[in-house]
Design a protein around this motif. Sequence first.
Motif, PDB file in Angstrom:
ATOM      1  N   PHE A   1      -7.310   9.291   5.803  1.00  0.00           N
ATOM      2  CA  PHE A   1      -6.436  10.317   6.368  1.00  0.00           C
ATOM      3  C   PHE A   1      -5.392   9.656   7.253  1.00  0.00           C
ATOM      4  N   LYS A   2      -4.179  10.190   7.233  1.00  0.00           N
ATOM      5  CA  LYS A   2      -3.123   9.730   8.137  1.00  0.00           C
ATOM      6  C   LYS A   2      -2.292  10.949   8.499  1.00  0.00           C
ATOM      7  N   GLY A   3      -2.137  11.184   9.791  1.00  0.00           N
ATOM      8  CA  GLY A   3      -1.378  12.348  10.228  1.00  0.00           C
ATOM      9  C   GLY A   3      -1.983  13.657   9.742  1.00  0.00           C
ATOM     10  N   GLY A   4      -3.309  13.691   9.604  1.00  0.00           N
ATOM     11  CA  GLY A   4      -3.988  14.910   9.187  1.00  0.00           C
ATOM     12  C   GLY A   4      -3.970  15.166   7.690  1.00  0.00           C
ATOM     13  N   LYS A   5      -3.365  14.250   6.927  1.00  0.00           N
ATOM     14  CA  LYS A   5      -3.264  14.434   5.481  1.00  0.00           C
ATOM     15  C   LYS A   5      -4.084  13.375   4.739  1.00  0.00           C
ATOM     16  N   VAL A   6      -4.584  13.754   3.564  1.00  0.00           N
ATOM     17  CA  VAL A   6      -5.295  12.806   2.708  1.00  0.00           C
ATOM     18  C   VAL A   6      -4.271  11.860   2.091  1.00  0.00           C
ATOM     19  N   MET A   7      -4.451  10.564   2.357  1.00  0.00           N
ATOM     20  CA  MET A   7      -3.530   9.554   1.815  1.00  0.00           C
ATOM     21  C   MET A   7      -4.088   8.935   0.538  1.00  0.00           C
ATOM     22  N   ASP A   8      -5.394   8.773   0.481  1.00  0.00           N
ATOM     23  CA  ASP A   8      -6.016   8.167  -0.694  1.00  0.00           C
ATOM     24  C   ASP A   8      -7.510   8.459  -0.664  1.00  0.00           C
ATOM     25  N   GLN A   9      -8.160   8.245  -1.807  1.00  0.00           N
ATOM     26  CA  GLN A   9      -9.587   8.512  -1.924  1.00  0.00           C
ATOM     27  C   GLN A   9     -10.200   7.501  -2.883  1.00  0.00           C
ATOM     28  N   ILE A  10     -11.385   7.014  -2.528  1.00  0.00           N
ATOM     29  CA  ILE A  10     -12.138   6.083  -3.363  1.00  0.00           C
ATOM     30  C   ILE A  10     -13.529   6.676  -3.539  1.00  0.00           C
ATOM     31  N   THR A  11     -13.982   6.774  -4.777  1.00  0.00           N
ATOM     32  CA  THR A  11     -15.331   7.283  -5.036  1.00  0.00           C
ATOM     33  C   THR A  11     -16.169   6.172  -5.643  1.00  0.00           C
ATOM     34  N   GLY A  12     -17.366   6.021  -5.133  1.00  0.00           N
ATOM     35  CA  GLY A  12     -18.281   5.004  -5.627  1.00  0.00           C
ATOM     36  C   GLY A  12     -18.305   3.787  -4.723  1.00  0.00           C
ATOM     37  N   ALA A  13     -19.308   2.950  -4.946  1.00  0.00           N
ATOM     38  CA  ALA A  13     -19.454   1.719  -4.157  1.00  0.00           C
ATOM     39  C   ALA A  13     -18.518   0.667  -4.739  1.00  0.00           C
ATOM     40  N   VAL A  14     -17.458   0.386  -4.024  1.00  0.00           N
ATOM     41  CA  VAL A  14     -16.477  -0.614  -4.460  1.00  0.00           C
ATOM     42  C   VAL A  14     -16.512  -1.795  -3.499  1.00  0.00           C
ATOM     43  N   GLY A  15     -15.898  -2.866  -3.890  1.00  0.00           N
ATOM     44  CA  GLY A  15     -15.869  -4.060  -3.053  1.00  0.00           C
ATOM     45  C   GLY A  15     -14.922  -3.923  -1.880  1.00  0.00           C
ATOM     46  N   LYS A  16     -15.103  -4.820  -0.921  1.00  0.00           N
ATOM     47  CA  LYS A  16     -14.295  -4.811   0.287  1.00  0.00           C
ATOM     48  C   LYS A  16     -12.805  -4.936  -0.032  1.00  0.00           C
ATOM     49  N   GLY A  17     -12.468  -5.787  -0.994  1.00  0.00           N
ATOM     50  CA  GLY A  17     -11.069  -5.997  -1.357  1.00  0.00           C
ATOM     51  C   GLY A  17     -10.367  -4.735  -1.817  1.00  0.00           C
ATOM     52  N   ALA A  18     -11.080  -3.906  -2.588  1.00  0.00           N
ATOM     53  CA  ALA A  18     -10.494  -2.660  -3.085  1.00  0.00           C
ATOM     54  C   ALA A  18     -10.194  -1.700  -1.932  1.00  0.00           C
ATOM     55  N   ILE A  19     -11.092  -1.646  -0.966  1.00  0.00           N
ATOM     56  CA  ILE A  19     -10.886  -0.765   0.194  1.00  0.00           C
ATOM     57  C   ILE A  19      -9.753  -1.307   1.053  1.00  0.00           C
ATOM     58  N   GLU A  20      -9.729  -2.630   1.258  1.00  0.00           N
ATOM     59  CA  GLU A  20      -8.658  -3.244   2.050  1.00  0.00           C
ATOM     60  C   GLU A  20      -7.294  -2.997   1.419  1.00  0.00           C
ATOM     61  N   ALA A  21      -7.209  -3.056   0.100  1.00  0.00           N
ATOM     62  CA  ALA A  21      -5.935  -2.827  -0.580  1.00  0.00           C
ATOM     63  C   ALA A  21      -5.400  -1.427  -0.265  1.00  0.00           C
ATOM     64  N   VAL A  22      -6.287  -0.439  -0.281  1.00  0.00           N
ATOM     65  CA  VAL A  22      -5.885   0.932   0.022  1.00  0.00           C
ATOM     66  C   VAL A  22      -5.494   1.060   1.499  1.00  0.00           C
ATOM     67  N   LEU A  23      -6.299   0.482   2.386  1.00  0.00           N
ATOM     68  CA  LEU A  23      -5.980   0.558   3.824  1.00  0.00           C
ATOM     69  C   LEU A  23      -4.640  -0.112   4.115  1.00  0.00           C
ATOM     70  N   ASN A  24      -4.416  -1.269   3.525  1.00  0.00           N
ATOM     71  CA  ASN A  24      -3.165  -1.989   3.778  1.00  0.00           C
ATOM     72  C   ASN A  24      -1.962  -1.205   3.248  1.00  0.00           C
ATOM     73  N   ARG A  25      -2.134  -0.520   2.118  1.00  0.00           N
ATOM     74  CA  ARG A  25      -1.051   0.303   1.576  1.00  0.00           C
ATOM     75  C   ARG A  25      -0.748   1.463   2.522  1.00  0.00           C
ATOM     76  N   VAL A  26      -1.788   2.089   3.053  1.00  0.00           N
ATOM     77  CA  VAL A  26      -1.601   3.213   3.984  1.00  0.00           C
ATOM     78  C   VAL A  26      -0.946   2.742   5.287  1.00  0.00           C
ATOM     79  N   LEU A  27      -1.293   1.527   5.724  1.00  0.00           N
ATOM     80  CA  LEU A  27      -0.745   0.997   6.965  1.00  0.00           C
ATOM     81  C   LEU A  27       0.715   0.539   6.816  1.00  0.00           C
ATOM     82  N   SER A  28       1.143   0.207   5.612  1.00  0.00           N
ATOM     83  CA  SER A  28       2.504  -0.345   5.440  1.00  0.00           C
ATOM     84  C   SER A  28       3.565   0.730   5.404  1.00  0.00           C
TER      85      SER A  28
END
Length: 110
Positions: free
Chosen positions: A83-110
């Motif tokens: 979530f960013k600013g109260g809105k859903v920015m992205d969603q990941i379902t299932g057990a994924v690796g750290k790299g996949a989560i970091e990629a999404v977080l870094n995209r949201v932060l940029s």
Amino acid sequence: MSADNVLHVGDSDFDSVVLKSDLPVLVDFWAAWCGPCRAIAPVIDELASDYAGRVKIAKMNVDENPITPGRYGIRAIPTLIIFKGGKVMDQITGAVGKGAIEAVLNRVLS
């Protein structure tokens, strides 16, 4: 067992902690009986340390808090929603690796 900087949110404080946060928030929707949820728990803890001050990391037990997961259409766990600013920015379902989560977080932060 979770890191000191992992927040635990419930239906009652979800809006104030997550939706009104100044920082992006990754919410891990999980349950104690869920094997894949337990498998990614150490990754979630690491991310909480790695992204401290830039992203809040929160966990919500879906068995104890049915309203919020229903609101966001959670059908499988673990589900991670950023979530960013109260809105859903992205969603990941299932057990994924750290790299996949970091990629999404870094995209949201940029």
